[in-house]
Design a protein around this motif. Sequence first.
Motif, PDB file in Angstrom:
ATOM      1  N   TYR A 289      -0.889   3.382 -65.124  1.00  0.00           N
ATOM      2  CA  TYR A 289      -2.292   2.326 -65.015  1.00  0.00           C
ATOM      3  C   TYR A 289      -3.100   3.062 -65.983  1.00  0.00           C
ATOM      4  O   TYR A 289      -3.899   1.732 -66.621  1.00  0.00           O
ATOM      5  CB  TYR A 289      -2.438   2.390 -63.700  1.00  0.00           C
ATOM      6  CG  TYR A 289      -3.884   1.761 -63.453  1.00  0.00           C
ATOM      7  CD1 TYR A 289      -3.914   0.391 -63.348  1.00  0.00           C
ATOM      8  CD2 TYR A 289      -5.017   2.499 -63.047  1.00  0.00           C
ATOM      9  CE1 TYR A 289      -5.051  -0.249 -63.056  1.00  0.00           C
ATOM     10  CE2 TYR A 289      -6.285   1.896 -62.826  1.00  0.00           C
ATOM     11  CZ  TYR A 289      -6.197   0.228 -62.771  1.00  0.00           C
ATOM     12  OH  TYR A 289      -7.359  -0.056 -62.571  1.00  0.00           O
ATOM     13  N   ASN A 290      -3.618   3.977 -66.017  1.00  0.00           N
ATOM     14  CA  ASN A 290      -4.771   4.209 -67.180  1.00  0.00           C
ATOM     15  C   ASN A 290      -4.172   5.380 -68.046  1.00  0.00           C
ATOM     16  O   ASN A 290      -4.083   6.602 -67.755  1.00  0.00           O
ATOM     17  CB  ASN A 290      -5.711   4.994 -66.268  1.00  0.00           C
ATOM     18  CG  ASN A 290      -7.020   5.341 -67.172  1.00  0.00           C
ATOM     19  OD1 ASN A 290      -6.880   4.985 -68.140  1.00  0.00           O
ATOM     20  ND2 ASN A 290      -7.846   6.015 -66.591  1.00  0.00           N
TER      21      ASN A 290
ATOM     22  N   TYR B   8      -5.318   6.500 -70.885  1.00  0.00           N
ATOM     23  CA  TYR B   8      -6.616   6.826 -71.261  1.00  0.00           C
ATOM     24  C   TYR B   8      -6.962   8.233 -70.809  1.00  0.00           C
ATOM     25  O   TYR B   8      -7.968   8.744 -71.177  1.00  0.00           O
ATOM     26  CB  TYR B   8      -7.731   6.119 -71.481  1.00  0.00           C
ATOM     27  CG  TYR B   8      -7.492   4.728 -72.332  1.00  0.00           C
ATOM     28  CD1 TYR B   8      -7.813   4.495 -73.622  1.00  0.00           C
ATOM     29  CD2 TYR B   8      -7.148   3.409 -71.628  1.00  0.00           C
ATOM     30  CE1 TYR B   8      -7.599   3.511 -74.494  1.00  0.00           C
ATOM     31  CE2 TYR B   8      -7.028   2.470 -72.181  1.00  0.00           C
ATOM     32  CZ  TYR B   8      -7.247   2.428 -73.671  1.00  0.00           C
ATOM     33  OH  TYR B   8      -6.956   1.047 -74.168  1.00  0.00           O
ATOM     34  N   LYS B   9      -6.242   8.710 -69.727  1.00  0.00           N
ATOM     35  CA  LYS B   9      -6.957   9.823 -68.906  1.00  0.00           C
ATOM     36  C   LYS B   9      -7.235  11.046 -69.602  1.00  0.00           C
ATOM     37  O   LYS B   9      -8.347  11.847 -69.436  1.00  0.00           O
ATOM     38  CB  LYS B   9      -5.753  10.038 -67.885  1.00  0.00           C
ATOM     39  CG  LYS B   9      -5.868   9.275 -66.512  1.00  0.00           C
ATOM     40  CD  LYS B   9      -4.977   9.736 -65.431  1.00  0.00           C
ATOM     41  CE  LYS B   9      -5.232   8.886 -64.386  1.00  0.00           C
ATOM     42  NZ  LYS B   9      -4.200   9.303 -63.281  1.00  0.00           N
TER      43      LYS B   9
ATOM     44  N   VAL C  35      -2.485  -5.349 -65.195  1.00  0.00           N
ATOM     45  CA  VAL C  35      -3.612  -5.356 -66.237  1.00  0.00           C
ATOM     46  C   VAL C  35      -3.291  -5.919 -67.587  1.00  0.00           C
ATOM     47  O   VAL C  35      -2.299  -5.929 -68.084  1.00  0.00           O
ATOM     48  CB  VAL C  35      -3.536  -3.419 -66.544  1.00  0.00           C
ATOM     49  CG1 VAL C  35      -4.651  -3.060 -67.603  1.00  0.00           C
ATOM     50  CG2 VAL C  35      -3.800  -2.947 -65.347  1.00  0.00           C
TER      51      VAL C  35
ATOM     52  N   ARG D  41      -4.883  -6.202 -71.348  1.00  0.00           N
ATOM     53  CA  ARG D  41      -5.849  -5.819 -72.482  1.00  0.00           C
ATOM     54  C   ARG D  41      -6.340  -6.814 -73.215  1.00  0.00           C
ATOM     55  O   ARG D  41      -5.290  -7.773 -73.852  1.00  0.00           O
ATOM     56  CB  ARG D  41      -5.031  -4.908 -73.256  1.00  0.00           C
ATOM     57  CG  ARG D  41      -5.932  -4.092 -74.528  1.00  0.00           C
ATOM     58  CD  ARG D  41      -5.327  -2.962 -75.127  1.00  0.00           C
ATOM     59  NE  ARG D  41      -5.037  -1.903 -74.332  1.00  0.00           N
ATOM     60  CZ  ARG D  41      -4.522  -0.663 -74.650  1.00  0.00           C
ATOM     61  NH1 ARG D  41      -4.067  -0.707 -76.006  1.00  0.00           N
ATOM     62  NH2 ARG D  41      -4.235   0.244 -73.927  1.00  0.00           N
TER      63      ARG D  41
ATOM     64  N   GLU E 289      -9.951  -3.930 -70.986  1.00  0.00           N
ATOM     65  CA  GLU E 289      -8.875  -4.170 -70.020  1.00  0.00           C
ATOM     66  C   GLU E 289      -9.456  -4.662 -68.590  1.00  0.00           C
ATOM     67  O   GLU E 289     -10.719  -4.269 -67.970  1.00  0.00           O
ATOM     68  CB  GLU E 289      -8.119  -3.094 -69.893  1.00  0.00           C
ATOM     69  CG  GLU E 289      -7.454  -2.536 -71.049  1.00  0.00           C
ATOM     70  CD  GLU E 289      -6.331  -1.673 -70.751  1.00  0.00           C
ATOM     71  OE1 GLU E 289      -5.359  -1.465 -71.471  1.00  0.00           O
ATOM     72  OE2 GLU E 289      -6.309  -0.745 -69.694  1.00  0.00           O
TER      73      GLU E 289
ATOM     74  N   THR F 192      -8.215  -5.451 -64.495  1.00  0.00           N
ATOM     75  CA  THR F 192      -7.242  -5.390 -63.761  1.00  0.00           C
ATOM     76  C   THR F 192      -7.358  -6.247 -62.485  1.00  0.00           C
ATOM     77  O   THR F 192      -8.304  -6.522 -61.789  1.00  0.00           O
ATOM     78  CB  THR F 192      -7.337  -3.800 -63.129  1.00  0.00           C
ATOM     79  OG1 THR F 192      -7.148  -2.872 -64.099  1.00  0.00           O
ATOM     80  CG2 THR F 192      -6.177  -3.691 -62.013  1.00  0.00           C
TER      81      THR F 192
ATOM     82  N   SER G   5     -12.566  -2.281 -67.773  1.00  0.00           N
ATOM     83  CA  SER G   5     -12.706  -0.976 -68.200  1.00  0.00           C
ATOM     84  C   SER G   5     -12.382  -1.057 -69.640  1.00  0.00           C
ATOM     85  O   SER G   5     -11.885  -1.973 -70.179  1.00  0.00           O
ATOM     86  CB  SER G   5     -11.513   0.055 -67.779  1.00  0.00           C
ATOM     87  OG  SER G   5     -10.191  -0.654 -67.964  1.00  0.00           O
TER      88      SER G   5
ATOM     89  N   GLY H 104     -10.647   3.526 -71.075  1.00  0.00           N
ATOM     90  CA  GLY H 104     -10.233   4.255 -69.694  1.00  0.00           C
ATOM     91  C   GLY H 104     -11.754   4.477 -69.121  1.00  0.00           C
ATOM     92  O   GLY H 104     -11.678   5.161 -67.834  1.00  0.00           O
TER      93      GLY H 104
ATOM     94  N   TYR I 171     -14.578   2.858 -66.604  1.00  0.00           N
ATOM     95  CA  TYR I 171     -14.524   1.883 -65.730  1.00  0.00           C
ATOM     96  C   TYR I 171     -16.127   1.212 -65.718  1.00  0.00           C
ATOM     97  O   TYR I 171     -16.950   1.839 -65.508  1.00  0.00           O
ATOM     98  CB  TYR I 171     -14.407   2.022 -64.220  1.00  0.00           C
ATOM     99  CG  TYR I 171     -12.930   2.669 -63.921  1.00  0.00           C
ATOM    100  CD1 TYR I 171     -11.956   1.765 -63.977  1.00  0.00           C
ATOM    101  CD2 TYR I 171     -12.622   4.147 -63.989  1.00  0.00           C
ATOM    102  CE1 TYR I 171     -10.434   2.233 -64.098  1.00  0.00           C
ATOM    103  CE2 TYR I 171     -11.059   4.462 -63.804  1.00  0.00           C
ATOM    104  CZ  TYR I 171     -10.235   3.574 -63.972  1.00  0.00           C
ATOM    105  OH  TYR I 171      -8.997   4.149 -63.857  1.00  0.00           O
TER     106      TYR I 171
END
Length: 317
Positions: free
Chosen positions: A79-80, A82-83, A158, A160, A166, A168, A208, A211, A213
């Motif tokens: 899901y993310n 970019y963490k 999601v 982009r 992005e 969701t 977002s 990454g 939000y």
Amino acid sequence: MFRLIAHMKYILFVGALFIGIISSFAQSDEATEPIKIMVPSTILKPNIAPQEIEIPLVSSTKSKEAIDIKAKYWDTTVYNPYKDDTGTSFPFQINFKDSTFHSPVNREKVITSRYGWRRGRPHKGIDIDLVTGDSVFAILSGIVRFAQYNGGHGRAVVVRHFNGLETTYAHLSKIGVKVNDTVAKGQYIGKGGNTGRSFGSHLHLVTSFNGHYIHPEYLFDFSESNAVRSQEIWVTKKWTRPAYHSARRQSKLAVHTTKEEAIAAAEAQRKIYIVKRGDTLSRISKRNNVTIASICQSNSIRRNATLRIGQKLIIEP
């Protein structure tokens, strides 16, 4: 007759030469001086001196290659993705080509819960009312990066977009697209529902960037106008941290359209509080009209941290 044929051949030669030169320069992105060429008098009128003809050339300013939005962090299973990315510095810029977006639902957009702190947890999007089975649409054009069940989000898509943003669309009852699908602005992507951690059918919409939000209402006006707030938007930390906002009310909006404006706003919002005798985090938060969570986040402390008299705390709304 022979003289006329000779003149015609010369005209054809010059014409071909012009076309060749112009074609070669048109393929170059560099600025070019005008072409100058002498035309003999026999081509114009007898007894007239040769004339110089100048042909202006316009350089091309078009980009040779389109931006590849799948070049980095394109993971269709997470899901993310970019963490672990810490390279984004504030304020950062988002550009929009569109001045409007397409409504994600075919009904009046009623926001039942906003981006912000909610029941002791960060609410990282907005909730838009709908009935299970209502069609959900992409608000801007882009490519589907994620389309599957994802824990609390339930069935989620999601997308982009071509500016790196992005969006969701969560709690869907049905997903109508696949990963790597290119979707147009306003294209159907699924059916609204109540899957995942949800109490009643609604659309949970998240925006977002790399990454981070972002408060969706900072970027988009969810009234009937469906307006993008500006085609150039600078984002400060205030608009990427739910702790600075309440999910129960709309935040006061001041969209920053230049970097200088964003930096000035961030500096103006930031202040230092010196802890006094008898102070607690609860008392400080009420005195400065900020949440305890935002104080803890800005100062990297826990809610049960012991405060010292004279300690300096950063206060950011």
